[in-house]
Design an enzyme around this catalytic site. Structure first.
Site, mmCIF file in Angstrom:
data_model
loop_
_atom_site.group_PDB
_atom_site.id
_atom_site.type_symbol
_atom_site.label_atom_id
_atom_site.label_comp_id
_atom_site.label_asym_id
_atom_site.label_seq_id
_atom_site.Cartn_x
_atom_site.Cartn_y
_atom_site.Cartn_z
ATOM 1 N N GLY A 54 23.127 -25.897 83.657
ATOM 2 C CA GLY A 54 22.426 -26.966 82.977
ATOM 3 C C GLY A 54 21.244 -27.514 83.752
ATOM 4 N N ALA A 142 29.087 -33.358 85.002
ATOM 5 C CA ALA A 142 29.689 -33.536 83.679
ATOM 6 C C ALA A 142 31.097 -32.973 83.757
ATOM 7 C CB ALA A 142 28.873 -32.819 82.611
ATOM 8 N N TYR A 229 21.029 -39.088 78.839
ATOM 9 C CA TYR A 229 20.546 -38.612 77.542
ATOM 10 C C TYR A 229 20.605 -39.776 76.564
ATOM 11 C CZ TYR A 229 20.216 -35.728 73.287
ATOM 12 O OH TYR A 229 19.828 -35.179 72.090
ATOM 13 N N TYR A 239 27.590 -40.355 70.373
ATOM 14 C CA TYR A 239 27.008 -40.253 71.709
ATOM 15 C C TYR A 239 26.646 -41.635 72.248
ATOM 16 C CZ TYR A 239 25.043 -38.082 75.776
ATOM 17 O OH TYR A 239 24.833 -37.710 77.081
ATOM 18 N N THR A 279 24.049 -26.683 76.726
ATOM 19 C CA THR A 279 24.785 -26.562 77.980
ATOM 20 C C THR A 279 26.280 -26.524 77.675
ATOM 21 O OG1 THR A 279 25.033 -28.951 78.327
ATOM 22 C CG2 THR A 279 22.994 -27.927 79.136
#
Length: 400
Positions: A54, A142, A229, A239, A279
């Site tokens: 990523g 992540a 993000y 999200y 990703t």
């Protein structure tokens, strides 16, 4: 496992084996997409946490190719067994090490849990002995879980909306053929929200910065960034308004706290709002696959900004080649190409009837599927998948 001919073992958006040659080829694609830049003088020292894929991988490769950085990349990957290949990130790391060595770079790769005190101690020792103070710390983790180093409690992250259930169209693939289905997520509990913040928020990032400061390992003009993000209103319920968004808000609050409490007169801390990307982390988020494929369709090939493109932009800002592009929350923005109102209007138009949009032009969905498969080394152009391949690949040795 040794040398053998392998085929992908796939279940939905999960592929449980990886192709070594395909993973290596995907890394070379990123490398070759980064315009080289002659560099002279002192090589900046970089520490990248989450370096095996990523944005973390792209930032490390761009730093090496354009700025001659030296330093450490940390990832937590699986070596494989007699029955299963190593993880894709394991193979990508081996390929990155080869590129770094061939280019004369001095990058050490550590395989360990970046949330663990033991890994942090190992990194600090290597910095002290080999590299010296860090100029740039890039936090790009992540993870699905994190063990709190203070309490030993294991926290698990979840991808859920907050305040109410969420139903959305979703992109599915049956034997590689795109189809539109739906996904329904129940609302997160307070405990699930808190656990997700513990895993994906800023607590661990702050521990790393404070550890470097305590060991006098902050370089002059030290800068640290954490990848974040924002995305579209389309994906906001799952999200930015969901558990992941709560974690990103904590990450952003951590940047302000670091700037105020730890780094005055010693450095800078920012979150970086990157644009959409395919990703291993993003494919796990319901509805994001469909949104990303429609975004790619709306933008076309020329309008899409890859992780490599964005990493080059980020380094230009970190090295003061260009001015910092900060928003009103002091976040570095790399996502203008995605959140452009005209682009989002077109995506929203496609989203209103995604089945018709995909049926009329399946190129975006096909592109997404190919990008997803390439994450694990499959369907990468130029790779002979019929040929046997060595699946037992060594982790890069520690540099002398």
């Amino acid at each position: 496992m040794g040398q053998q001919q392998i085929t992908p073992k796939q279940r939905g958006y999960l592929i449980v084996n990886a192709h070594p040659a395909g993973c290596a080829a995907s890394v070379r694609q990123v490398w070759e997409a980064i315009p080289p830049e002659p560099h002279e003088g002192r090589a900046p020292v970089v520490l990248v946490l989450g370096a095996s894929g990523g944005y973390g991988m792209a930032v490390l490769l761009a730093g090496l190719r354009r700025h001659g950085v030296r330093g450490i990349g940390v990832a937590f990957e699986n070596a494989g067994t007699e029955r299963r290949t190593a993880s894709a990130g394991w193979y990508r790391t081996a390929a990155m090490a080869e590129l770094a060595s061939a280019s004369g770079g001095d990058i050490s790769f550590l395989n360990g849990d970046a949330h663990a005190d033991g890994t942090r101690a190992e990194v600090l020792k290597l910095l002290t002995e080999r590299y010296g103070p860090v100029d740039h710390l890039v936090y790009s983790l992540a993870a699905p879980r994190r063990t709190d180093p203070a309490t030993g409690e294991i926290h698990h992250s979840v991808i859920k909306p907050i305040g109410g259930d969420f139903t959305s169209p979703a992109l599915l693939f049956e034997d590689g053929t795109p189809q539109i289905g739906s996904v329904h997520l129940t609302a997160a509990t307070d405990a699930e929200r808190a656990a997700t913040v513990k895993v994906m928020g800023g607590e661990d990032w702050e521990l790393w910065v404070r550890a470097l400061a305590d060991e006098n390992l902050l370089g002059e003009g030290f800068t640290t960034v954490a990848l974040s993000y924002v995305g579209s209103p389309i994906t906001a319920p799952v999200y930015r308004q969901g558990t992941i968004g709560a974690a990103k808000e904590d990450l952003e609050a951590t940047a302000r706290r670091l700037q105020a409490d730890v780094l005055p007169g010693r450095g800078r801390a920012f979150t970086v709002v990157a644009g959409a990307a395919v990703t291993q982390a993003s494919t796990a988020i319901p509805s994001v696959a469909l949104y990303t494929s429609l975004l790619r369709e709306a933008l076309g090939e020329r309008g899409w900004r890859t992780t490599a493109d964005q990493a080059v932009d980020l380094w230009a800002q970190l090295t003061d080649t260009t001015a910092l592009n900060l928003d009103d929350q002091d976040r570095i923005r790399l996502d203008g190409w995605e959140v452009d109102p005209a682009v989002q209007a077109r995506v929203l138009e496609l989203w209103s009837d995604p089945a018709a949009a995909v049926a009329a032009d399946p190129a975006g969905a096909a592109w997404f599927y190919a990008q997803f498969r390439a994450l694990y080394g499959w369907d990468v152009p130029g790779v002979d998948y019929a040929a046997p391949v060595e699946t037992s690949v060594a982790w890069p040795p520690r540099r002398p």
